[in-house]
Design a protein around this motif. Structure first.
Motif, PDB file in Angstrom:
ATOM      1  N   ASP A 186       1.613   8.019  -6.059  1.00  0.00           N
ATOM      2  CA  ASP A 186       2.021   7.831  -4.663  1.00  0.00           C
ATOM      3  C   ASP A 186       0.926   8.283  -3.716  1.00  0.00           C
ATOM      4  O   ASP A 186       0.665   7.636  -2.677  1.00  0.00           O
ATOM      5  CB  ASP A 186       3.304   8.607  -4.381  1.00  0.00           C
TER       6      ASP A 186
ATOM      7  N   ARG B  63      -0.886   5.825  -1.021  1.00  0.00           N
ATOM      8  CA  ARG B  63      -0.888   6.141   0.415  1.00  0.00           C
ATOM      9  C   ARG B  63      -2.315   6.208   0.955  1.00  0.00           C
ATOM     10  O   ARG B  63      -2.601   5.810   2.081  1.00  0.00           O
ATOM     11  CB  ARG B  63      -0.154   7.466   0.650  1.00  0.00           C
TER      12      ARG B  63
ATOM     13  N   GLU C  93      -3.485   2.720   1.422  1.00  0.00           N
ATOM     14  CA  GLU C  93      -2.798   2.153   2.597  1.00  0.00           C
ATOM     15  C   GLU C  93      -3.424   2.661   3.882  1.00  0.00           C
ATOM     16  O   GLU C  93      -3.681   1.885   4.833  1.00  0.00           O
ATOM     17  CB  GLU C  93      -1.320   2.533   2.517  1.00  0.00           C
TER      18      GLU C  93
ATOM     19  N   GLN D 257       2.623   0.253 -10.483  1.00  0.00           N
ATOM     20  CA  GLN D 257       3.473   0.753  -9.412  1.00  0.00           C
ATOM     21  C   GLN D 257       2.908   0.182  -8.115  1.00  0.00           C
ATOM     22  O   GLN D 257       1.692   0.249  -7.890  1.00  0.00           O
ATOM     23  CB  GLN D 257       3.453   2.294  -9.396  1.00  0.00           C
TER      24      GLN D 257
ATOM     25  N   LYS E 247       3.260  -0.980  -3.697  1.00  0.00           N
ATOM     26  CA  LYS E 247       3.784  -0.585  -2.390  1.00  0.00           C
ATOM     27  C   LYS E 247       3.352  -1.641  -1.379  1.00  0.00           C
ATOM     28  O   LYS E 247       2.196  -2.085  -1.388  1.00  0.00           O
ATOM     29  CB  LYS E 247       3.228   0.790  -1.998  1.00  0.00           C
TER      30      LYS E 247
ATOM     31  N   ARG F 260       3.008  -3.170   2.695  1.00  0.00           N
ATOM     32  CA  ARG F 260       2.817  -2.690   4.072  1.00  0.00           C
ATOM     33  C   ARG F 260       2.293  -3.857   4.914  1.00  0.00           C
ATOM     34  O   ARG F 260       1.375  -4.585   4.491  1.00  0.00           O
ATOM     35  CB  ARG F 260       1.789  -1.543   4.080  1.00  0.00           C
TER      36      ARG F 260
ATOM     37  N   THR G 224      -0.138  -5.727  -0.181  1.00  0.00           N
ATOM     38  CA  THR G 224       0.551  -5.187  -1.357  1.00  0.00           C
ATOM     39  C   THR G 224      -0.460  -4.383  -2.178  1.00  0.00           C
ATOM     40  O   THR G 224      -1.514  -4.908  -2.566  1.00  0.00           O
ATOM     41  CB  THR G 224       1.143  -6.293  -2.233  1.00  0.00           C
TER      42      THR G 224
END
Length: 419
Positions: free
Chosen positions: A39, A43, A46, A93, A95, A97, A105
């Motif tokens: 994670d 982040r 991102e 995994q 995430k 945005r 992605t």
């Protein structure tokens, strides 16, 4: 199952459960930490994508700069254009945005983490099984060494049961559980062997005491049978025969009383007036010896007990005092709220003998007691009777004469003092 096996199995079972809990805890902790690290990486990618888009970088350039070995980025623009490639298969995994109208992605490849987690599980399982095996081997030696005193106790008990007396464990340390157990075991053996020796001595002494009157009865009976009918000695021999028979009978009665006390003879419970017992004993003694100086004084006191047995105790103490003081002596019976006391002005009891006189077949003046027909059991019976009532009989220190104190529980005082 033996104690060794129970201890070993119990320890191994506890160790197994602890290792299972440890493996599960480490696996869950590793998985949680790994997910948290992934994670953090996503982040960071991102945030970098947001920063570059704000600086006016093209989506294609952002995808190219952020895509690395374990991080993949794809972007889909509003006109349908797509940049970047999503990873194929494996453990990932991701995430999503939306940044500046473009849908980003972010993919993190967790295959390496999953493989590491599998290797960690295998390693923990192997180490756990190895620890169980090593512990099991060590437990055989440790438990055998720890329980060695129990084997010594077993061997000693078997030896004693086979007739070998005198052996002891003699533990070097008594501050451990087994050390205290061994010390208590030695104490129990001391007590049992002492009791056995006292019993043997008592049986031998009782047999010796019985042999004297029985021998006398046998000798007089044989002489009486052989004597002529008109012999002038027949009356004398008949008197001797009755006397020796009574002496043997008294000894047998005393032995029976002791046996009943040892077996837990139940006393008859009734309200007994101790002052009444004392006055009755004074009257009995004056009838037997009219010139003897004896008196009772104190206060009225009632106790729940066996009146006949308590009277026997009092009579025994008074008779002993009368024999010790002689015809010119004096005996006093004192009754109070805790029991009664019998004191005399005789030679007294030496301090070293104040407990021994309560042993069975013990006489301080052997010759005098034999002449009077005493068996040496009277004080032992008296103490047994008093203890059966929950009380205690002791020989108290005194400057002159002997003082025997009987303390009984539950004595109720009442009435006017009697003198």
């Amino acid at each position: 199952m033996s104690l060794r096996r129970r201890v070993a199995v119990s320890v191994l079972l506890v160790l197994f459960l602890v290792l299972v809990a440890l493996v599960i805890s480490v696996d869950r902790t590793f998985q949680g930490l790994s997910n948290r690290d992934v994670d953090v990486v996503l982040r960071d990618a991102e945030n970098r994508a947001v920063a570059q888009m704000m600086r006016g970088a093209a989506p294609r350039d952002v995808v190219r700069q952020l895509s690395k070995r374990n991080i993949h980025v794809t972007v889909e623009l509003g006109n349908g254009a797509r940049f970047g490639e999503a990873p194929d298969g494996g453990s990932v995994q991701r995430k999503n945005r939306v940044i500046g109208g473009a849908k980003f992605t972010f993919y993190a490849d967790t295959e390496a983490i999953s493989q590491a987690q599998v290797r960690l599980r295998k390693l923990l399982i192997l180490l756990g099984l190895g620890a169980i095996v090593v512990t099991g081997v060590l437990m055989i030696w440790v438990v055998r060494r720890a329980l060695a005193p129990l084997d010594a106790m077993t061997s000693l008990a078997q030896a004693i049961a086979a007739g070998h007396r005198g052996g002891r464990l003699n533990p070097s340390r008594t501050d451990t559980e087994l050390g205290r157990t061994a010390a208590a075991f030695d104490g129990m053996l001391d007590s049992l062997e002492g009791s056995e020796q006292r019993t043997r001595r008592f049986v031998a002494d009782a047999a010796h005491e019985l042999r004297t009157p029985i021998t006398g009865v046998q000798a007089v009976a044989e002489a009486l049978v052989q004597a002529p009918v008109d012999s002038p000695d027949r009356d004398q021999m008949s008197f001797l025969l009755v006397r020796e028979a009574r002496r043997a009978g008294r000894l047998v009665d005393d032995l029976l009383a002791l046996a009943q006390l040892d077996a837990g003879y139940e006393m008859q419970r009734e309200n007994v007036d101790l002052m009444g017992l004392a006055e009755a004993e004074v009257a009995r003694t004056r009838f037997v010896a009219p010139d003897f100086d004896i008196a009772a004084f104190g206060e009225s006191a009632v106790v729940a007990g066996d009146g006949q047995r308590l009277a026997q105790v009092l009579a025994n103490l008074v008779d002993n005092a009368r024999q010790a003081t002689g015809p010119q002596g004096s005996v006093r019976i004192s009754v109070d709220s805790s029991g009664f006391t019998v004191s005399d002005d005789g030679p007294g009891v030496p301090e070293s003998e104040r407990e021994r006189i309560f042993d069975r077949l013990v006489r301080l003046d052997d010759a005098r007691d034999r002449r009077s027909g005493g068996s040496g059991l009277g004080l032992a019976i008296a103490r047994g009777v008093v203890r059966a009532h929950g009380g205690e009989l002791t020989c108290e220190p005194s400057d002159s004469g002997a003082v025997f104190r009987v303390v009984l529980p539950g004595v109720i005082s009442g009435g006017a003092p009697v003198s």
